[in-house]
Scaffold this active site. Structure first.
Site, PDB file in Angstrom:
ATOM      1  N   ARG A  15      39.466  49.195  36.169  1.00 62.26           N
ATOM      2  CA  ARG A  15      40.536  50.092  37.019  1.00 62.26           C
ATOM      3  C   ARG A  15      41.035  49.429  38.230  1.00 62.26           C
ATOM      4  NH1 ARG A  15      37.897  52.167  41.988  1.00 62.26           N
ATOM      5  NH2 ARG A  15      35.952  50.993  42.308  1.00 62.26           N
ATOM      6  N   ASN A  89      40.024  38.856  39.440  1.00 62.13           N
ATOM      7  CA  ASN A  89      40.311  40.042  40.015  1.00 62.13           C
ATOM      8  C   ASN A  89      39.260  41.003  40.487  1.00 62.13           C
ATOM      9  OD1 ASN A  89      42.393  42.590  40.318  1.00 62.13           O
ATOM     10  ND2 ASN A  89      40.704  43.179  39.198  1.00 62.13           N
ATOM     11  N   SER A 141      44.658  37.613  48.720  1.00 66.41           N
ATOM     12  CA  SER A 141      45.164  38.955  49.581  1.00 66.41           C
ATOM     13  C   SER A 141      45.801  38.295  50.932  1.00 66.41           C
ATOM     14  CB  SER A 141      43.823  39.719  50.131  1.00 66.41           C
ATOM     15  OG  SER A 141      44.492  40.681  51.170  1.00 66.41           O
ATOM     16  N   TYR A 154      36.063  39.502  54.238  1.00 68.59           N
ATOM     17  CA  TYR A 154      37.113  39.789  53.183  1.00 68.59           C
ATOM     18  C   TYR A 154      38.041  38.629  53.452  1.00 68.59           C
ATOM     19  CZ  TYR A 154      40.469  42.149  50.280  1.00 68.59           C
ATOM     20  OH  TYR A 154      41.219  42.293  49.273  1.00 68.59           O
ATOM     21  N   ALA A 156      37.731  35.532  55.093  1.00 69.77           N
ATOM     22  CA  ALA A 156      37.056  34.291  54.649  1.00 69.77           C
ATOM     23  C   ALA A 156      37.051  34.269  53.347  1.00 69.77           C
ATOM     24  CB  ALA A 156      35.942  34.087  55.319  1.00 69.77           C
ATOM     25  N   LYS A 158      39.037  35.319  50.831  1.00 71.22           N
ATOM     26  CA  LYS A 158      40.332  35.346  50.180  1.00 71.22           C
ATOM     27  C   LYS A 158      40.849  34.004  50.710  1.00 71.22           C
ATOM     28  CE  LYS A 158      40.479  39.316  47.798  1.00 71.22           C
ATOM     29  NZ  LYS A 158      40.304  39.308  46.420  1.00 71.22           N
TER      30      LYS A 158
HETATM   31  P1  NAP Z   1      39.349  48.444  42.881  1.00 73.79           P
HETATM   32  O1  NAP Z   1      39.975  49.452  42.474  1.00 73.79           O
HETATM   33  O2  NAP Z   1      37.932  48.577  43.630  1.00 73.79           O
HETATM   34  O3  NAP Z   1      38.540  47.615  41.426  1.00 73.79           O
HETATM   35  C1  NAP Z   1      38.078  46.591  41.562  1.00 73.79           C
HETATM   36  C2  NAP Z   1      37.203  46.456  40.367  1.00 73.79           C
HETATM   37  O4  NAP Z   1      36.348  45.401  40.451  1.00 73.79           O
HETATM   38  C3  NAP Z   1      36.257  47.667  39.987  1.00 73.79           C
HETATM   39  O5  NAP Z   1      36.323  48.192  38.594  1.00 73.79           O
HETATM   40  C4  NAP Z   1      34.578  47.037  40.502  1.00 73.79           C
HETATM   41  O6  NAP Z   1      33.789  48.002  39.691  1.00 73.79           O
HETATM   42  C5  NAP Z   1      35.193  45.711  39.913  1.00 73.79           C
HETATM   43  N1  NAP Z   1      33.939  45.030  40.578  1.00 73.79           N
HETATM   44  C6  NAP Z   1      33.485  44.940  41.790  1.00 73.79           C
HETATM   45  N2  NAP Z   1      32.450  44.162  41.796  1.00 73.79           N
HETATM   46  C7  NAP Z   1      32.409  43.357  40.717  1.00 73.79           C
HETATM   47  C8  NAP Z   1      31.353  42.362  40.221  1.00 73.79           C
HETATM   48  N3  NAP Z   1      30.483  41.743  40.893  1.00 73.79           N
HETATM   49  N4  NAP Z   1      31.559  41.910  38.932  1.00 73.79           N
HETATM   50  C9  NAP Z   1      32.426  42.410  38.233  1.00 73.79           C
HETATM   51  N5  NAP Z   1      33.463  43.417  38.461  1.00 73.79           N
HETATM   52  C10 NAP Z   1      33.162  43.909  39.918  1.00 73.79           C
HETATM   53  O7  NAP Z   1      39.884  47.174  43.610  1.00 73.79           O
HETATM   54  P2  NAP Z   1      41.605  46.863  43.595  1.00 73.79           P
HETATM   55  O8  NAP Z   1      42.092  47.633  44.765  1.00 73.79           O
HETATM   56  O9  NAP Z   1      42.298  46.998  42.223  1.00 73.79           O
HETATM   57  O10 NAP Z   1      41.517  45.290  43.701  1.00 73.79           O
HETATM   58  C11 NAP Z   1      41.575  44.268  42.756  1.00 73.79           C
HETATM   59  C12 NAP Z   1      41.553  43.045  43.486  1.00 73.79           C
HETATM   60  O11 NAP Z   1      42.691  42.881  44.491  1.00 73.79           O
HETATM   61  C13 NAP Z   1      40.483  42.751  44.579  1.00 73.79           C
HETATM   62  O12 NAP Z   1      40.406  41.342  44.507  1.00 73.79           O
HETATM   63  C14 NAP Z   1      40.917  43.360  45.879  1.00 73.79           C
HETATM   64  O13 NAP Z   1      40.535  42.393  46.767  1.00 73.79           O
HETATM   65  C15 NAP Z   1      42.583  42.478  45.651  1.00 73.79           C
HETATM   66  N6  NAP Z   1      43.674  43.361  46.805  1.00 73.79           N
HETATM   67  C16 NAP Z   1      43.531  44.324  46.661  1.00 73.79           C
HETATM   68  C17 NAP Z   1      44.728  44.926  47.369  1.00 73.79           C
HETATM   69  C18 NAP Z   1      44.895  46.389  47.554  1.00 73.79           C
HETATM   70  O14 NAP Z   1      45.766  46.974  48.397  1.00 73.79           O
HETATM   71  N7  NAP Z   1      44.164  47.293  46.604  1.00 73.79           N
HETATM   72  C19 NAP Z   1      45.463  44.090  48.405  1.00 73.79           C
HETATM   73  C20 NAP Z   1      45.061  42.937  48.410  1.00 73.79           C
HETATM   74  C21 NAP Z   1      44.071  42.188  47.628  1.00 73.79           C
HETATM   75  P3  NAP Z   1      32.966  49.223  40.645  1.00 73.79           P
HETATM   76  O15 NAP Z   1      33.915  49.633  41.584  1.00 73.79           O
HETATM   77  O16 NAP Z   1      32.921  50.227  39.611  1.00 73.79           O
HETATM   78  O17 NAP Z   1      31.533  48.676  40.970  1.00 73.79           O
END
Ligand code: NAP
Length: 247
Positions: A15, A89, A141, A154, A156, A158
């Site tokens: 997702r 990711n 990030s 978080y 640290a 990233k």
């Molecule tokens: P998200 O919607 O929470 O999706 C993250 C996915 O990773 C979920 O499907 C989650 O599964 C899975 N996951 C969690 N722990 C895991 C593990 N140990 N092994 C394998 N899969 C795992 O997050 P997102 O917003 O799309 O973010 C994706 C990436 O972008 C992350 O690294 C985040 O730090 C980075 N990021 C996001 C933003 C933002 O604004 N959204 C900004 C900067 C960076 P479950 O949730 O089902 O456990």
């Protein structure tokens, strides 16, 4: 098609941003491994990719467990023959001010975000070195560049990903393996939906473009880094943040 017949492993691909990267890569001709702790959702995303006419494999994978990651990579090699692209990711947050942050909150975030990235890079590096090609893209990030209240763990993790990426880029450049990171700003996903309104309002004031990004904005930069167009780009961090952080 910019990724014709490439095999891409995307962690946390079920997702959010990971799912969007999976769909964009598939539309450009890649076969996709959707690796996630949530197998049910990973299978749903994999089925949508198959609907685009590409091969897709849903893999139940917790990136914190190196033995399982190695096992997962072996399964991919058995079923799809190779791994051309890894997108690190999978990521979590467990926010708290430093004075209140528990050991468990620190460990959980470092384990998934940083150790998980190391585990996946280590597991794919051997087959990539053998095939003398590969693309490693890790989602960092802007918080890893600028720090943030309540996000010591978080930030640290990233910043660690950015430094890890530079090291991998140096060690593997001679084997035709490029490693880069992408640093999103505030992107519309479940992760940002749970932020308090006051935090969102303040963030908006700090974004020159005055809007949140979309998962596709991040996916398109990943597509460039996965494609042949970026063949002379390695060790870099590209921000996708509407101008929030400028070097
Ligand atoms: P998200 O919607 O929470 O999706 C993250 C996915 O990773 C979920 O499907 C989650 O599964 C899975 N996951 C969690 N722990 C895991 C593990 N140990 N092994 C394998 N899969 C795992 O997050 P997102 O917003 O799309 O973010 C994706 C990436 O972008 C992350 O690294 C985040 O730090 C980075 N990021 C996001 C933003 C933002 O604004 N959204 C900004 C900067 C960076 P479950 O949730 O089902 O456990």
């Amino acid at each position: 098609m910019r990724l014709k017949d490439k095999v891409a492993l995307i962690t946390g691909g079920a997702r959010g941003i990971g799912r969007s990267i999976a769909m964009v890569f598939a539309r450009e001709g890649a076969d996709i491994v959707v690796a996630d702790v949530n197998l049910e959702l990973a299978s749903k995303t994999a089925a949508e990719i198959e609907g685009l006419g590409r091969k897709a494999l849903a893999l139940e994978l917790d990136v914190t467990d190196f033995a399982k990651v190695e096992d997962g990579v072996n399964k991919i090699l058995d079923k799809l023959g190779k791994v051309d692209i890894l997108v690190n990711n999978a990521g979590i947050t467990k926010d708290n001010l430093l004075l209140r942050m528990s050991q468990a909150e620190w460990d959980a975030v470092i384990n998934v975000n940083l150790k998980g990235t190391f585990n996946c890079i280590k597991a794919v590096s051997r087959p990539m070195v053998k095939q003398r090609s590969g693309r490693i893209i890790s989602i960092a990030s802007i918080i890893g560049l600028m720090g943030n209240w309540g996000q010591a763990n978080y930030a640290a993790s990233k910043a660690g990903i950015i430094a890890l990426t530079k090291t991998v880029a140096k060690e593997l450049a001679s084997r035709n393996i490029n490693a880069n990171s992408v640093a999103p700003g505030f992107i519309q996903t479940d992760m940002t939906a749970k932020l308090p309104e006051e935090v969102k309002r303040k963030m908006m004031e700090a974004i020159p473009m005055a809007k949140l990004g979309t998962p596709e904005d991040v996916a398109n930069v990943c597509l460039f880094l996965a494609s042949d167009e970026s063949s002379y780009v390695t060790g870099q961090t590209i921000t996708v943040d509407g101008g929030m952080v400028m070097a």
